[in-house]
Design a protein around this motif. Structure first.
Motif, short mmCIF file in Angstrom:
data_model
loop_
_atom_site.label_atom_id
_atom_site.label_comp_id
_atom_site.label_asym_id
_atom_site.label_seq_id
_atom_site.Cartn_x
_atom_site.Cartn_y
_atom_site.Cartn_z
N PHE A 161 0.83 -1.20 0.00
CA PHE A 161 0.00 0.00 0.00
C PHE A 161 0.87 1.26 0.00
O PHE A 161 1.86 1.33 0.74
N ASP A 162 0.46 2.25 -0.76
CA ASP A 162 0.97 3.60 -0.54
C ASP A 162 0.34 4.13 0.75
O ASP A 162 -0.62 3.55 1.27
N GLY A 163 0.90 5.23 1.27
CA GLY A 163 0.41 5.77 2.52
C GLY A 163 -0.64 6.85 2.34
O GLY A 163 -1.85 6.60 2.44
N MET A 226 -2.45 -20.45 4.25
CA MET A 226 -1.77 -19.36 3.55
C MET A 226 -1.29 -18.33 4.56
O MET A 226 -1.94 -18.10 5.59
N ARG A 227 -0.18 -17.72 4.27
CA ARG A 227 0.32 -16.62 5.10
C ARG A 227 0.01 -15.29 4.41
O ARG A 227 -0.24 -15.24 3.21
N LEU A 228 0.08 -14.23 5.19
CA LEU A 228 -0.23 -12.90 4.68
C LEU A 228 0.90 -11.96 5.07
O LEU A 228 1.34 -11.96 6.22
N ARG A 229 1.38 -11.17 4.10
CA ARG A 229 2.45 -10.20 4.38
C ARG A 229 2.07 -8.87 3.73
O ARG A 229 1.69 -8.83 2.56
N THR A 230 2.19 -7.79 4.49
CA THR A 230 1.81 -6.47 4.00
C THR A 230 2.99 -5.53 4.06
O THR A 230 3.92 -5.71 4.86
N ALA A 231 2.95 -4.49 3.21
CA ALA A 231 4.03 -3.50 3.17
C ALA A 231 3.45 -2.12 2.93
O ALA A 231 2.50 -1.95 2.15
N LEU A 232 4.02 -1.14 3.60
CA LEU A 232 3.77 0.27 3.34
C LEU A 232 4.92 0.77 2.47
O LEU A 232 6.08 0.68 2.86
N PHE A 278 -0.42 -4.02 -5.68
CA PHE A 278 0.06 -2.76 -5.11
C PHE A 278 -0.98 -1.69 -5.37
O PHE A 278 -1.52 -1.58 -6.48
N PHE A 279 -1.25 -0.86 -4.35
CA PHE A 279 -2.26 0.19 -4.45
C PHE A 279 -1.61 1.55 -4.22
O PHE A 279 -0.92 1.76 -3.22
N ASP A 280 -1.86 2.49 -5.15
CA ASP A 280 -1.29 3.84 -5.05
C ASP A 280 -2.30 4.83 -5.62
O ASP A 280 -3.08 4.49 -6.52
N ALA A 288 4.59 3.32 -13.42
CA ALA A 288 5.89 2.68 -13.25
C ALA A 288 5.75 1.31 -12.58
O ALA A 288 6.37 0.33 -13.00
N ALA A 289 4.91 1.24 -11.55
CA ALA A 289 4.73 -0.01 -10.82
C ALA A 289 4.13 -1.10 -11.71
O ALA A 289 4.49 -2.28 -11.60
N ALA A 290 3.21 -0.71 -12.58
CA ALA A 290 2.51 -1.69 -13.43
C ALA A 290 3.46 -2.42 -14.37
O ALA A 290 3.12 -3.49 -14.87
N ARG A 291 4.63 -1.86 -14.59
CA ARG A 291 5.60 -2.54 -15.46
C ARG A 291 6.21 -3.76 -14.76
O ARG A 291 6.80 -4.62 -15.43
N VAL A 292 6.08 -3.83 -13.43
CA VAL A 292 6.74 -4.92 -12.71
C VAL A 292 5.79 -5.75 -11.83
O VAL A 292 6.09 -6.92 -11.54
N VAL A 293 4.66 -5.16 -11.38
CA VAL A 293 3.76 -5.89 -10.49
C VAL A 293 2.31 -5.53 -10.81
O VAL A 293 2.04 -4.47 -11.38
N PRO A 294 1.35 -6.39 -10.46
CA PRO A 294 -0.06 -6.04 -10.61
C PRO A 294 -0.39 -4.80 -9.77
O PRO A 294 -0.03 -4.71 -8.60
N THR A 295 -1.07 -3.84 -10.40
CA THR A 295 -1.22 -2.52 -9.80
C THR A 295 -2.66 -2.02 -9.90
O THR A 295 -3.34 -2.25 -10.90
N GLY A 296 -3.09 -1.30 -8.86
CA GLY A 296 -4.40 -0.68 -8.85
C GLY A 296 -4.30 0.79 -8.49
O GLY A 296 -3.61 1.15 -7.53
#
Length: 305
Positions: A161-163, A226-232, A278-280, A288-296
């Motif tokens: 997530f973006d902040g 399943m495990r869950l991992r989040t990032a800011l 990834f959400f921004d 830029a993010a969409a070139r490397v990961v699924p993005t919303g």
């Protein structure tokens, strides 16, 4: 006992977010909905290819076991019911345990999010996403051109997530846009102990936090859950980092990783983290993010006014 969604993580998404219907959608845009409906019906026995959100949905559904149903995925689509036949045939062909769906034939479906008590809505229709956000639901426009990466970490779902304007309100972003970086840093340093107001994606982080905590107290045999991992992942840097961390503490929520990048390009860090989504709120970061990961794209805050 009547079925209920209470206590589950509820994710609603459009059929184009789940499956690659870009070719069919071009027919719709170039002709009309009846030609689109005929094409989808003619392809009824041809499973649709996975779309951008397919790996995310696949992993979310893997949280469910015969003993415990933790996640509900619902298709919420502008498709007509006939075209919906192919959507549901495709979910079955791909082994996705999706039972509930709403097809509205061109009418915005966001109103049904309230009945579903949805924690997330993913769509490629920006108007529907904005309507959902305005109604108080976490929602994002899926980038059709997002990288279709191979599924990494098969027993762990990762969400980044973006902040500001995503997890948090756009209060600080408004200061930055109006008065620049120095004013932003001073504003946040002065208010380091004052929690930021919540942003549109706080309810999703809360729901993920509850699911993670519940899962940590369970043991499932023979396969582990399943495990869950989040990032800011934020453009903030010191000293503005402290208010963000203190806000999460005040909310009683956690993220596993926090990246305070001070304006550095996010895509290289996202490529390392390998999120399933990834959400921004800023399209330049999403591009830029969409070139490397699924993005919303989260069309919220002053940047998207």
């Amino acid at each position: 006992m009547m079925p209920t969604l209470e206590g589950k993580l509820v994710v609603a998404l459009s059929s184009r977010a789940l499956f690659d219907f870009e070719e069919e959608n071009r027919v719709f845009e170039q002709t009309d909905d009846r030609a689109y409906m005929r094409l989808q019906f003619d392809r009824l026995d041809t499973p649709a290819k996975p779309g951008v959100a397919f790996p995310l949905v696949q992993k979310l559904l893997a949280f469910n076991t015969p003993e415990q149903q933790r996640v509900e995925v619902v298709i919420l689509s502008r498709n007509d019911p006939v075209s919906g036949l192919r959507v549901l045939r495709s979910t079955k062909a791909h082994g996705l345990a999706i039972e509930r769906c709403v097809f509205t034939r061109g009418r915005s479906p966001f109103g049904y999010l309230r009945s579903l008590h949805a924690h997330l809505f993913l769509s490629m229709n920006e108007a529907d996403v904005r309507d959902a956000l305005n109604a108080g639901f976490p929602a994002a426009r899926v980038y059709a051109e997002s990288a279709r990466v191979a599924v990494a970490h098969p027993q762990e779902i990762r969400i980044a997530f973006d902040g500001d304007a995503v997890l948090f309100s756009d209060e600080a972003e408004r200061v930055f846009q109006a008065n620049g970086l120095d004013a932003f840093q001073a504003h946040e340093a002065e208010r380091y102990a004052t929690p930021l107001p919540p942003g549109p994606f706080k309810p999703l982080l809360e729901a993920l936090h509850r699911m993670k905590r519940a899962g940590e107290g369970e043991t499932v045999e023979p396969a582990p859950p399943m495990r869950l991992r989040t990032a800011l992942v934020t453009a903030r840097s010191a000293p503005a980092h402290e208010r963000a961390i203190r806000t999460l503490l005040d909310w009683g929520l956690e993220v596993d990783e926090a990246m305070f990048l001070g304006g550095l390009e996010k895509s290289a860090f996202l490529q390392e983290f390998e999120p399933d989504f990834f959400f921004d709120d800023q399209t330049r970061h999403c591009d830029a993010a969409a070139r490397v990961v699924p993005t919303g794209h989260v069309a919220a805050g002053v940047i998207n006014d």
